[in-house]
Design an enzyme around this catalytic site. Structure first.
Site, short mmCIF file in Angstrom:
data_model
loop_
_atom_site.label_atom_id
_atom_site.label_comp_id
_atom_site.label_asym_id
_atom_site.label_seq_id
_atom_site.Cartn_x
_atom_site.Cartn_y
_atom_site.Cartn_z
N ASP A 1 2.12 -2.49 -0.89
CA ASP A 1 2.63 -2.08 -2.18
C ASP A 1 2.65 -3.27 -3.14
O ASP A 1 2.26 -3.15 -4.31
CB ASP A 1 4.03 -1.49 -2.03
CG ASP A 1 4.52 -0.83 -3.30
OD1 ASP A 1 3.71 -0.14 -3.95
OD2 ASP A 1 5.68 -1.01 -3.66
N ASP B 1 -2.48 0.74 0.34
CA ASP B 1 -1.64 1.31 -0.71
C ASP B 1 -2.38 1.23 -2.03
O ASP B 1 -3.31 0.45 -2.20
CB ASP B 1 -0.32 0.55 -0.80
CG ASP B 1 0.81 1.41 -1.38
OD1 ASP B 1 0.50 2.48 -1.95
OD2 ASP B 1 1.97 1.02 -1.28
N GLY B 2 -1.92 2.03 -2.99
CA GLY B 2 -2.51 2.03 -4.32
C GLY B 2 -1.44 2.12 -5.37
O GLY B 2 -0.35 2.62 -5.12
N GLU C 1 -5.34 4.77 -3.63
CA GLU C 1 -5.01 4.87 -2.20
C GLU C 1 -6.29 4.87 -1.36
O GLU C 1 -6.40 4.16 -0.37
CB GLU C 1 -4.24 6.17 -1.92
CG GLU C 1 -2.88 6.26 -2.61
CD GLU C 1 -1.80 5.45 -1.92
OE1 GLU C 1 -2.05 4.88 -0.85
OE2 GLU C 1 -0.69 5.39 -2.48
N ASP D 1 1.35 5.51 3.01
CA ASP D 1 2.43 6.42 2.62
C ASP D 1 1.91 7.60 1.80
O ASP D 1 2.67 8.33 1.21
CB ASP D 1 3.53 5.67 1.85
CG ASP D 1 3.02 5.06 0.55
OD1 ASP D 1 1.90 5.39 0.12
OD2 ASP D 1 3.73 4.25 -0.04
N HIS E 1 7.95 6.19 -0.04
CA HIS E 1 7.18 5.09 -0.61
C HIS E 1 7.91 3.76 -0.55
O HIS E 1 7.51 2.85 0.16
CB HIS E 1 6.82 5.41 -2.08
CG HIS E 1 5.84 6.52 -2.19
ND1 HIS E 1 4.49 6.31 -2.32
CD2 HIS E 1 6.00 7.86 -2.18
CE1 HIS E 1 3.87 7.46 -2.39
NE2 HIS E 1 4.76 8.42 -2.31
#
Length: 160
Positions: free
Chosen positions: A139, A8-9, A52, A74, A129
């Site tokens: 996240d 995740d980013g 990401e 995501d 998300h």
């Protein structure tokens, strides 16, 4: 060895502000025990799409031998990173897209290609998300990296 990579980013809503990526490598060792390795880092002046990809790249680069890797994210942008037509099209066009428009972050894309080269990579997209249990941990890592010190390895509790 089969590895699941959750990535995740977070750009924290500002492309000129702090950003961060998080990745969790999950694998079963030779004794049948489940292990995890968490990676996280923060950067300045970046975008969420870049973060990401950095999460995926960091996870792939952390593997010390060829593995079967399933990437869970995501991000539809990361989905496109795993479609050969998208990347191959850019390479054939000399890293240009559309009406001869240069591709952004070429160095990052080249790093992704190099990182995934020794592995057999598949992709699973989590639609939406917030709140998905499989992506929630990454996240949190990405947000912590965006809020914390740049280029920080938060934890390292095992190497696949």
């Amino acid at each position: 060895m089969k590895v699941t990579l959750y990535a995740d980013g977070s750009a924290r809503g500002n492309p000129d502000g702090p950003g961060g990526y998080g990745a969790v490598l999950q694998y079963v060792n030779g004794k049948g025990e489940l292990h995890e390795r968490e990676l996280s880092a923060g950067y300045k002046k970046t975008t969420n799409n870049r973060m990401e990809l950095m999460g995926v790249i960091a996870g792939l680069e952390a593997l010390n031998r060829p593995c079967l890797v399933e990437v869970v994210s995501d991000s539809s942008y990361v989905v496109k990173a795993f479609t050969e037509r998208w990347i191959d099209g850019w390479i054939k066009k000399g890293w240009r897209r559309g009406k001869n428009e240069p591709v952004k972050n070429v160095d990052l894309w080249k790093r992704l290609l190099k990182a995934k080269e020794p592995h057999e990579v598949s992709f699973r997209w989590i639609k939406g998300h917030a709140g998905h249990p499989e992506n929630e941990r990454c996240d949190r890592l990405a947000t912590a990296a965006a809020d914390g010190a740049p280029d920080t390895l938060l934890t390292d509790d095992g190497t696949p």
